[in-house]
Design a protein around this motif. Structure first.
Motif, PDB file in Angstrom:
ATOM      1  N   LEU A  75      -8.487   5.656  -2.073  1.00 41.14           N
ATOM      2  CA  LEU A  75      -7.491   6.731  -2.145  1.00 41.14           C
ATOM      3  C   LEU A  75      -7.822   7.706  -3.268  1.00 41.14           C
ATOM      4  CD1 LEU A  75      -4.712   7.919  -1.275  1.00 41.14           C
ATOM      5  CD2 LEU A  75      -3.665   6.329  -2.895  1.00 41.14           C
ATOM      6  N   ALA A 125       1.892   1.843  -3.440  1.00 40.83           N
ATOM      7  CA  ALA A 125       0.793   2.460  -4.197  1.00 40.83           C
ATOM      8  C   ALA A 125       0.703   3.956  -3.908  1.00 40.83           C
ATOM      9  CB  ALA A 125      -0.527   1.768  -3.857  1.00 40.83           C
ATOM     10  N   LEU A 126       0.910   4.351  -2.653  1.00 39.63           N
ATOM     11  CA  LEU A 126       0.916   5.778  -2.310  1.00 39.63           C
ATOM     12  C   LEU A 126       2.058   6.506  -3.014  1.00 39.63           C
ATOM     13  CD1 LEU A 126       0.180   5.620   1.532  1.00 39.63           C
ATOM     14  CD2 LEU A 126      -1.301   6.618  -0.213  1.00 39.63           C
ATOM     15  N   THR A 146      -3.708   1.503 -10.729  1.00 41.68           N
ATOM     16  CA  THR A 146      -3.161   0.482  -9.837  1.00 41.68           C
ATOM     17  C   THR A 146      -4.262  -0.461  -9.363  1.00 41.68           C
ATOM     18  OG1 THR A 146      -1.448   2.022  -9.085  1.00 41.68           O
ATOM     19  CG2 THR A 146      -1.892   0.110  -7.697  1.00 41.68           C
ATOM     20  N   ALA A 147      -5.418   0.092  -9.020  1.00 45.94           N
ATOM     21  CA  ALA A 147      -6.543  -0.741  -8.598  1.00 45.94           C
ATOM     22  C   ALA A 147      -6.968  -1.697  -9.709  1.00 45.94           C
ATOM     23  CB  ALA A 147      -7.726   0.141  -8.186  1.00 45.94           C
ATOM     24  N   HIS A 199       1.121   7.118  -6.551  1.00 46.87           N
ATOM     25  CA  HIS A 199       0.173   8.242  -6.619  1.00 46.87           C
ATOM     26  C   HIS A 199       0.935   9.569  -6.649  1.00 46.87           C
ATOM     27  CE1 HIS A 199      -3.729  10.239  -5.446  1.00 46.87           C
ATOM     28  NE2 HIS A 199      -2.862  11.162  -5.074  1.00 46.87           N
ATOM     29  N   ASN A 254      -6.893   1.415  -3.031  1.00 47.10           N
ATOM     30  CA  ASN A 254      -6.490   2.351  -4.086  1.00 47.10           C
ATOM     31  C   ASN A 254      -7.686   3.106  -4.645  1.00 47.10           C
ATOM     32  OD1 ASN A 254      -3.484   2.355  -5.214  1.00 47.10           O
ATOM     33  ND2 ASN A 254      -3.895   0.330  -4.341  1.00 47.10           N
ATOM     34  N   SER A 278      -3.804   5.937  -9.080  1.00 42.94           N
ATOM     35  CA  SER A 278      -4.394   5.039  -8.078  1.00 42.94           C
ATOM     36  C   SER A 278      -5.460   4.142  -8.704  1.00 42.94           C
ATOM     37  CB  SER A 278      -4.994   5.854  -6.928  1.00 42.94           C
ATOM     38  OG  SER A 278      -3.981   6.540  -6.216  1.00 42.94           O
ATOM     39  N   LEU A 338      -6.087  -4.396  -1.364  1.00 45.79           N
ATOM     40  CA  LEU A 338      -5.254  -3.352  -1.956  1.00 45.79           C
ATOM     41  C   LEU A 338      -5.988  -2.614  -3.069  1.00 45.79           C
ATOM     42  CD1 LEU A 338      -1.776  -5.129  -2.142  1.00 45.79           C
ATOM     43  CD2 LEU A 338      -2.265  -2.997  -0.921  1.00 45.79           C
ATOM     44  N   LEU A 349       0.839  -1.202   0.000  1.00 43.74           N
ATOM     45  CA  LEU A 349       0.000   0.000   0.000  1.00 43.74           C
ATOM     46  C   LEU A 349       0.873   1.251   0.000  1.00 43.74           C
ATOM     47  CD1 LEU A 349      -2.819   1.222   0.029  1.00 43.74           C
ATOM     48  CD2 LEU A 349      -2.755   1.142   2.531  1.00 43.74           C
TER      49      LEU A 349
END
Length: 255
Positions: A153, A63-64, A120-121, A67, A150, A117, A146, A60
């Motif tokens: 997010l 993933a941030l 990624t999802a 972003h 995302n 994001s 996850l 995660l």
């Protein structure tokens, strides 16, 4: 924001972590290992849940970073220098030098993070199928979590109030419509203050209604957003007053 742990300099951008991100790592790992993953898929030893949870929490954070990296690369595309990308307790920050040259640039820089994001999802959701076919229940559950995080997010960041991406996008639209960058940013900052206060009050109501600390995180996040937006509004007001004073002085010097 000062980086406690430096991770590298992709495309000349210093990327790192603030120590407070470890708090979120611990909370996420504990929540996944104790509650979420055992409820979604059973039959694993406690150590397996903890190890998997630590891995998913780390993913995660990746993933941030993606972003914020998307924001940074979009800013570089428009000639802005990126001072740093830092992850901390409330997410991530890409610190930029300079201002976007036009509303379209500001809008695309703001939208780049949520778009990354969502992408990624999408990749994670595609990976859930193979995990299911391999009967890897723990992997399937973690990838699904996850993907949802995302999406959350992206949606959360698009709420219309500074300093969120949605607030930057709102400011870009107002700037385009009115032709006044300062007024647009002030409107986005005011929206951010209102949004933060609504979130904090919502968290307070949730805690009172459930007689628990269920809304504490929402209160803290709302307070933080309102405080940052208020500071930005105050900074913009000081800049405007300074410009008014300089304009008055210039008029006074005219013959």
């Amino acid at each position: 924001m000062r980086q406690s742990i430096r991770l590298g300099r992709p495309h000349g951008i210093p990327v790192g972590l603030h120590w407070s991100v470890l708090v979120i790592m611990l909370l996420l790992t504990q929540g996944l290992a104790v509650s979420l993953l055992p409820a979604m898929t059973g039959g694993y030893a406690p150590a397996g849940y903890w190890l998997a949870s630590a891995g998913f929490a780390a993913l995660l954070l990746v993933a941030l970073l993606l972003h914020e990296y998307a924001h940074a690369r979009a800013a570089q595309h428009y000639g802005l220098r990126v001072r740093s990308i830092t992850l901390w307790m409330f997410g991530g920050v890409a610190e930029l030098d300079g201002e976007p040259p036009h509303p379209r640039a500001e809008l695309l820089i703001a939208l780049a993070g949520p778009a990354a994001s969502l992408a990624t999802a999408g990749v994670l959701l595609l990976a859930v199928g193979p995990a299911d076919s391999l009967r890897a229940g723990l992997l399937e559950a973690g990838l699904g979590w996850l993907a949802v995080m995302n999406i959350v997010l992206a949606v959360f960041n698009m709420l219309p109030g500074a300093p969120l991406d949605g607030g930057r996008a709102l400011g870009a639209v107002i700037w385009w419509a009115r032709g006044d960058r300062a007024a647009a940013r002030r409107a986005a900052a005011v929206a951010g203050v209102v949004l933060g206060l609504v979130m904090a009050l919502g968290g307070l109501f949730l805690s009172v209604a459930t007689r628990s600390i269920a809304g504490l995180w929402l209160i803290l996040l709302g307070w933080f957003l309102a405080a940052v937006a208020h500071d930005e509004e105050a900074r913009l007001d000081r800049a405007r007053r300074g410009e008014d004073v300089r304009a008055g002085a210039d008029r006074g010097r005219r013959p």
